[in-house]
Design an enzyme around this catalytic site. Structure first.
Site, PDB file in Angstrom:
ATOM      1  N   ASP A  13       0.832  -1.206   0.000  1.00 55.05           N
ATOM      2  CA  ASP A  13       0.000   0.000   0.000  1.00 55.05           C
ATOM      3  C   ASP A  13       0.869   1.259   0.000  1.00 55.05           C
ATOM      4  O   ASP A  13       1.734   1.414   0.855  1.00 55.05           O
ATOM      5  CB  ASP A  13      -0.905  -0.006   1.236  1.00 55.05           C
ATOM      6  CG  ASP A  13      -2.249   0.605   0.958  1.00 55.05           C
ATOM      7  OD1 ASP A  13      -2.305   1.828   0.783  1.00 55.05           O
ATOM      8  OD2 ASP A  13      -3.245  -0.142   0.901  1.00 55.05           O
ATOM      9  N   SER A  63      -6.731   3.867  -1.486  1.00 55.63           N
ATOM     10  CA  SER A  63      -6.810   2.444  -1.146  1.00 55.63           C
ATOM     11  C   SER A  63      -8.166   1.837  -1.468  1.00 55.63           C
ATOM     12  O   SER A  63      -8.251   0.713  -1.965  1.00 55.63           O
ATOM     13  CB  SER A  63      -6.479   2.239   0.337  1.00 55.63           C
ATOM     14  OG  SER A  63      -5.169   2.664   0.608  1.00 55.63           O
ATOM     15  N   HIS A 124     -11.688  10.924   0.600  1.00 61.30           N
ATOM     16  CA  HIS A 124     -12.837  10.583   1.449  1.00 61.30           C
ATOM     17  C   HIS A 124     -14.061  11.445   1.142  1.00 61.30           C
ATOM     18  O   HIS A 124     -15.192  11.066   1.480  1.00 61.30           O
ATOM     19  CB  HIS A 124     -12.470  10.756   2.925  1.00 61.30           C
ATOM     20  CG  HIS A 124     -11.457   9.773   3.398  1.00 61.30           C
ATOM     21  ND1 HIS A 124     -11.801   8.558   3.957  1.00 61.30           N
ATOM     22  CD2 HIS A 124     -10.105   9.803   3.373  1.00 61.30           C
ATOM     23  CE1 HIS A 124     -10.694   7.897   4.259  1.00 61.30           C
ATOM     24  NE2 HIS A 124      -9.659   8.627   3.913  1.00 61.30           N
ATOM     25  N   ASP A 155      -4.539  13.987   2.996  1.00 63.63           N
ATOM     26  CA  ASP A 155      -4.664  13.833   1.545  1.00 63.63           C
ATOM     27  C   ASP A 155      -4.456  15.177   0.849  1.00 63.63           C
ATOM     28  O   ASP A 155      -4.638  15.292  -0.365  1.00 63.63           O
ATOM     29  CB  ASP A 155      -6.036  13.259   1.186  1.00 63.63           C
ATOM     30  CG  ASP A 155      -6.253  11.891   1.811  1.00 63.63           C
ATOM     31  OD1 ASP A 155      -5.314  11.079   1.757  1.00 63.63           O
ATOM     32  OD2 ASP A 155      -7.339  11.638   2.356  1.00 63.63           O
ATOM     33  N   ASP A 264     -14.658   3.649   5.105  1.00 62.08           N
ATOM     34  CA  ASP A 264     -13.892   3.109   6.235  1.00 62.08           C
ATOM     35  C   ASP A 264     -13.675   4.105   7.368  1.00 62.08           C
ATOM     36  O   ASP A 264     -13.730   3.739   8.540  1.00 62.08           O
ATOM     37  CB  ASP A 264     -12.563   2.509   5.765  1.00 62.08           C
ATOM     38  CG  ASP A 264     -11.651   3.502   5.067  1.00 62.08           C
ATOM     39  OD1 ASP A 264     -12.163   4.510   4.545  1.00 62.08           O
ATOM     40  OD2 ASP A 264     -10.429   3.264   5.023  1.00 62.08           O
ATOM     41  N   ASP A 401       2.056   3.413   2.934  1.00 63.11           N
ATOM     42  CA  ASP A 401       0.975   4.397   2.959  1.00 63.11           C
ATOM     43  C   ASP A 401       0.828   5.032   4.332  1.00 63.11           C
ATOM     44  O   ASP A 401       0.797   6.253   4.470  1.00 63.11           O
ATOM     45  CB  ASP A 401      -0.339   3.736   2.543  1.00 63.11           C
ATOM     46  CG  ASP A 401      -1.432   4.762   2.329  1.00 63.11           C
ATOM     47  OD1 ASP A 401      -1.152   5.793   1.695  1.00 63.11           O
ATOM     48  OD2 ASP A 401      -2.561   4.542   2.786  1.00 63.11           O
ATOM     49  N   HIS A 405       1.954   8.850   5.139  1.00 65.37           N
ATOM     50  CA  HIS A 405       1.004   9.890   5.553  1.00 65.37           C
ATOM     51  C   HIS A 405       1.528  10.746   6.708  1.00 65.37           C
ATOM     52  O   HIS A 405       1.030  11.845   6.926  1.00 65.37           O
ATOM     53  CB  HIS A 405      -0.323   9.252   5.968  1.00 65.37           C
ATOM     54  CG  HIS A 405      -1.222   8.924   4.820  1.00 65.37           C
ATOM     55  ND1 HIS A 405      -1.521   9.818   3.821  1.00 65.37           N
ATOM     56  CD2 HIS A 405      -1.916   7.795   4.517  1.00 65.37           C
ATOM     57  CE1 HIS A 405      -2.346   9.253   2.958  1.00 65.37           C
ATOM     58  NE2 HIS A 405      -2.594   8.028   3.346  1.00 65.37           N
TER      59      HIS A 405
END
Length: 510
Positions: A13, A63, A124, A155, A264, A401, A405
């Site tokens: 990822d 993802s 998101h 993000d 999620d 990932d 982040h």
């Protein structure tokens, strides 16, 4: 019964490919295993962003999108594009669940609360959707429109919320009604790892205006957070109200619209508004009309504006129909991705599908433990490969990932190096089992740790290609120009299994 020779898919990822080595944690890490695979095994680069995964052109992958496309074996039209199109077509303002909730609140002079991740990030949520929701509520006669802003910085650049908040302050001024009512970082409002203390801070802010800080305007609240050295993601609960204004809390009879479309990180705060809930003790529990923009989980009994489109004959479902066994395995942070998203939004296992979950470490941020739970995950994956029980295995390593982040370069390098060590064991196991292995990623991240344009920390995903490496018992040559949705048909072909007609992806081996 003879041991099965598994087809394993390992998803790294956030492991993208970028030619420039500057601030590139992947290129600069010491990775003897991956270097050897690239030098000696069939490999190529495939697309994981934009139109190739059903997102707008140029939009970075993520993802959820990546795993949905991989599992579906076809380009899946994503919620972002679907909702954006509905706004452009004028259909958004007529969406039944939204219209009914707003009209019901307006009829009894109650408030419409709109909450969500205030960001142009597109992972998101998208601020354009939230803008349209505010306009829709105003057009339908709502006088009390309260916007609860979850701030991004993950993000998007770490301190980039001011333009978005200013844009909405201008919108409310133009409408002559409504306001930004609260600010809180996504670290609290959008947890997905059962850190209920964080979620409670968000819930108490929304329902009781319980906040450490209060400011007249959203921009003033944000500037104060920066002065406290809080980036967008970590902004503490802040109430926004001018002198003489009442707190804009959610009370009985109000409508609440949650404008995140990705499931999620929307589930936990949403579950706090459902009667059957034990995450924390709620001081108040308002009777409201709560609308999810999309379906966050099948067992959440709330209204949904954009129900899921059904995906038939995904990789997992097709393997099941063919009588094959399969394993999905990851740690907590990406477990939903190798199960729910990979299965096209279906919660339940298919017949012959098993799942293994390894707990992610309980640390505040993953730069503090860049290896995460990769060693334990690898141990279980190797055992599954050698065990001879499964025809297919799908595994996700979250490290590049999750550590990417954080924006901490040295930690990201360590994350990559720990993965390389783990991959050595996986490759050895595949060879021992005479199986096949594809190593790829769902999107990029750790290959760009500094924004080359601004010089600031880069914590977001990228729109760069991702690697695809083959290890196994077949003589394979990859075609150029592949994308994530080509992986499922390619794996079926390599396994000698027919490909369902629904899979429009290409077989990218010659």
């Amino acid at each position: 019964m003879s041991a099965k020779k598994p087809m394993a898919l390992v998803i790294l990822d956030g492991y993208g490919y970028r030619e420039d080595n500057q601030d590139n944690a992947i290129a600069n890490a010491k990775t003897p295993v991956l270097d050897g695979l690239i030098a000696n095994q069939p490999n190529t680069l495939i697309s994981a962003s934009g139109l190739d995964v059903g997102l707008p052109d140029g939009q970075m992958g993520n993802s959820e999108v990546g795993h949905t496309n991989i599992g579906a074996g076809r380009v899946v039209y994503q919620d972002l594009t679907r909702i954006t199109k509905s706004i452009a077509d004028g259909e958004f303002g007529q969406t039944e669940a939204l219209v009914n909730a707003v009209d019901k609140a307006v009829k009894v002079d109650k408030a419409v609360h709109i909450m969500g991740l205030m960001s142009p990030g597109g992972v998101h949520s998208h601020e354009d959707h939230i803008y349209a929701a505010v306009e829709m509520a105003a057009a339908r006669g709502a006088e009390k429109i309260y916007l609860h802003a979850f701030l991004d910085g993950r993000d998007t650049p770490p301190r980039s919320a001011e333009n978005t908040l200013a844009r909405f302050q201008e919108l409310f001024a133009k409408l002559g009604k409504g306001r930004v009512a609260s600010l809180i970082g996504r670290y609290y409002a959008m947890d997905r790892d059962n850190n209920w203390d964080r979620v409670q801070e968000s819930y108490d802010l929304l329902t009781q205006a319980k906040a450490e800080f209060t400011f007249d305007t959203a921009v003033a609240g944000l500037e104060a957070a920066y002065a406290r050295d809080e980036n967008d993601e970590f902004v503490k609960a802040t109430e926004i109200k001018a002198e003489g204004e009442e707190s804009a809390v959610i009370v009985d009879g109000d409508a609440v619209i949650f404008m995140n479309y990705r499931a999620d990180r929307a589930r936990e705060i949403t579950r706090a508004f459902v009667p059957d809930f034990d995450g924390f003790a709620r001081n108040v529990f308002p009777a409201i009309d709560f609308v999810m923009l999309t379906q966050y989980a099948a067992d959440i009994p709330l209204l949904c504006a954009f129900p899921p489109a059904s995906l038939e004959n995904t990789y997992g479902e097709w393997l099941s129909k063919e009588g094959k066994t399969q394993l999905r395995i990851s740690e907590t942070e990406k477990y939903a991705h190798v199960t729910f998203f990979f299965n096209g939004g279906k919660e339940d296992e298919f017949e012959g599908e098993e799942r293994q979950l390894v707990a992610s470490p309980k640390v505040a941020t993953y730069d503090l433990q860049p290896e995460m739970s990769a060693p334990e995950l690898t141990e279980k994956l190797v055992a599954a490969i050698k065990g001879g029980k499964y025809d297919a295995i799908v595994c996700n390593f979250p490290n590049c990932d999750m550590v990417g982040h954080t924006g901490v370069y040295d930690a990201a390098v360590k994350a990559v190096e720990s993965l390389d060590e783990c991959l050595g064991k996986v490759v050895e196991a595949i060879k021992e089992a005479d199986g096949q292995l594809l190593i790829t990623a769902d999107h990029g991240n750790a290959e760009m740790m500094v924004n080359p344009e601004t010089g600031g920390i880069h914590t977001a995903h990228t729109n760069l290609p991702v690697p695809l490496i083959y290890v196994g018992n077949k003589d394979v040559e990859f075609k150029e120009g592949g994308k994530l949705s080509d992986l499922a048909p390619t794996m079926l072909s390599l396994s000698g299994i027919d490909i369902p007609v629904e899979m429009s992806g290409d077989v990218i081996v010659k």
